[in-house]
Design a protein around this motif. Structure first.
Motif, mmCIF file in Angstrom:
data_model
loop_
_atom_site.group_PDB
_atom_site.id
_atom_site.type_symbol
_atom_site.label_atom_id
_atom_site.label_comp_id
_atom_site.label_asym_id
_atom_site.label_seq_id
_atom_site.Cartn_x
_atom_site.Cartn_y
_atom_site.Cartn_z
ATOM 1 N N GLU A 31 0.822 -1.201 0.000
ATOM 2 C CA GLU A 31 0.000 0.000 0.000
ATOM 3 C C GLU A 31 0.862 1.259 0.000
ATOM 4 O O GLU A 31 0.566 2.231 -0.702
ATOM 5 N N ILE A 32 1.936 1.256 0.784
ATOM 6 C CA ILE A 32 2.836 2.409 0.816
ATOM 7 C C ILE A 32 3.550 2.553 -0.526
ATOM 8 O O ILE A 32 3.692 3.658 -1.053
ATOM 9 N N MET A 33 3.966 1.435 -1.110
ATOM 10 C CA MET A 33 4.610 1.482 -2.423
ATOM 11 C C MET A 33 3.662 2.074 -3.461
ATOM 12 O O MET A 33 4.038 2.950 -4.240
ATOM 13 N N ARG A 34 2.415 1.627 -3.453
ATOM 14 C CA ARG A 34 1.432 2.130 -4.404
ATOM 15 C C ARG A 34 1.198 3.632 -4.213
ATOM 16 O O ARG A 34 1.128 4.388 -5.182
ATOM 17 N N GLU A 35 1.107 4.060 -2.951
ATOM 18 C CA GLU A 35 0.890 5.479 -2.649
ATOM 19 C C GLU A 35 2.056 6.336 -3.153
ATOM 20 O O GLU A 35 1.851 7.378 -3.768
ATOM 21 N N ARG A 36 3.282 5.898 -2.899
ATOM 22 C CA ARG A 36 4.465 6.655 -3.323
ATOM 23 C C ARG A 36 4.587 6.694 -4.849
ATOM 24 O O ARG A 36 4.913 7.719 -5.431
ATOM 25 N N LEU A 37 4.340 5.576 -5.514
ATOM 26 C CA LEU A 37 4.395 5.555 -6.975
ATOM 27 C C LEU A 37 3.320 6.450 -7.580
ATOM 28 O O LEU A 37 3.580 7.215 -8.513
ATOM 29 N N THR A 38 2.111 6.367 -7.048
ATOM 30 C CA THR A 38 1.015 7.185 -7.560
ATOM 31 C C THR A 38 1.304 8.667 -7.371
ATOM 32 O O THR A 38 1.136 9.473 -8.294
ATOM 33 N N LYS A 39 1.772 9.043 -6.196
ATOM 34 C CA LYS A 39 2.078 10.444 -5.924
ATOM 35 C C LYS A 39 3.209 10.941 -6.827
ATOM 36 O O LYS A 39 3.167 12.054 -7.339
ATOM 37 N N ALA A 40 4.209 10.108 -7.050
ATOM 38 C CA ALA A 40 5.319 10.491 -7.918
ATOM 39 C C ALA A 40 4.860 10.693 -9.356
ATOM 40 O O ALA A 40 5.312 11.606 -10.036
ATOM 41 N N LEU A 41 3.954 9.854 -9.814
ATOM 42 C CA LEU A 41 3.465 9.964 -11.186
ATOM 43 C C LEU A 41 2.514 11.138 -11.368
ATOM 44 O O LEU A 41 2.464 11.743 -12.424
ATOM 45 N N GLU A 42 1.756 11.482 -10.334
ATOM 46 C CA GLU A 42 0.783 12.573 -10.439
ATOM 47 C C GLU A 42 1.422 13.951 -10.303
ATOM 48 O O GLU A 42 0.916 14.912 -10.857
ATOM 49 N N SER A 43 2.508 14.051 -9.579
ATOM 50 C CA SER A 43 3.118 15.359 -9.355
ATOM 51 C C SER A 43 4.291 15.579 -10.303
ATOM 52 O O SER A 43 4.874 14.646 -10.828
ATOM 53 N N LYS A 44 4.637 16.836 -10.498
ATOM 54 C CA LYS A 44 5.746 17.156 -11.392
ATOM 55 C C LYS A 44 7.092 16.888 -10.739
ATOM 56 O O LYS A 44 8.061 16.637 -11.419
ATOM 57 N N GLY A 45 7.172 16.946 -9.417
ATOM 58 C CA GLY A 45 8.459 16.789 -8.760
ATOM 59 C C GLY A 45 8.548 15.579 -7.870
ATOM 60 O O GLY A 45 9.369 15.563 -6.966
ATOM 61 N N GLY A 46 7.745 14.553 -8.117
ATOM 62 C CA GLY A 46 7.734 13.391 -7.242
ATOM 63 C C GLY A 46 8.984 12.542 -7.310
ATOM 64 O O GLY A 46 9.527 12.155 -6.296
ATOM 65 N N PHE A 47 9.454 12.275 -8.519
ATOM 66 C CA PHE A 47 10.662 11.479 -8.657
ATOM 67 C C PHE A 47 11.864 12.334 -8.343
ATOM 68 O O PHE A 47 11.914 13.503 -8.705
ATOM 69 N N ARG A 48 12.838 11.753 -7.667
ATOM 70 C CA ARG A 48 14.062 12.503 -7.377
ATOM 71 C C ARG A 48 14.924 12.576 -8.622
ATOM 72 O O ARG A 48 15.005 11.631 -9.384
ATOM 73 N N ALA A 49 15.561 13.703 -8.800
ATOM 74 C CA ALA A 49 16.417 13.899 -9.987
ATOM 75 C C ALA A 49 17.826 13.439 -9.720
ATOM 76 O O ALA A 49 18.270 13.336 -8.635
#
Length: 49
Positions: A31-49
């Motif tokens: 559930e935490i993995m799904r939440e983090r992946l979803t948030k990263a995909l929905e936001s412009k700055g979710g993934f670390r550069a």
């Protein structure tokens, strides 16, 4: 495989698009993995550069 220490549940996934790599921290639940992946995909700055 790289194992990172610390609070992985607070970390976001990392992507290396030039090499087609997605690095996922060792989340404690799916559930935490799904939440983090979803948030990263929905936001412009979710993934670390």
């Amino acid at each position: 495989m790289i194992i990172k220490s610390g609070l992985d549940d607070e970390q976001f996934p990392e992507s290396l698009t030039c090499h087609s790599i997605l690095e996922l921290p060792l989340y404690s639940t799916k559930e935490i993995m799904r939440e983090r992946l979803t948030k990263a995909l929905e936001s412009k700055g979710g993934f670390r550069a």
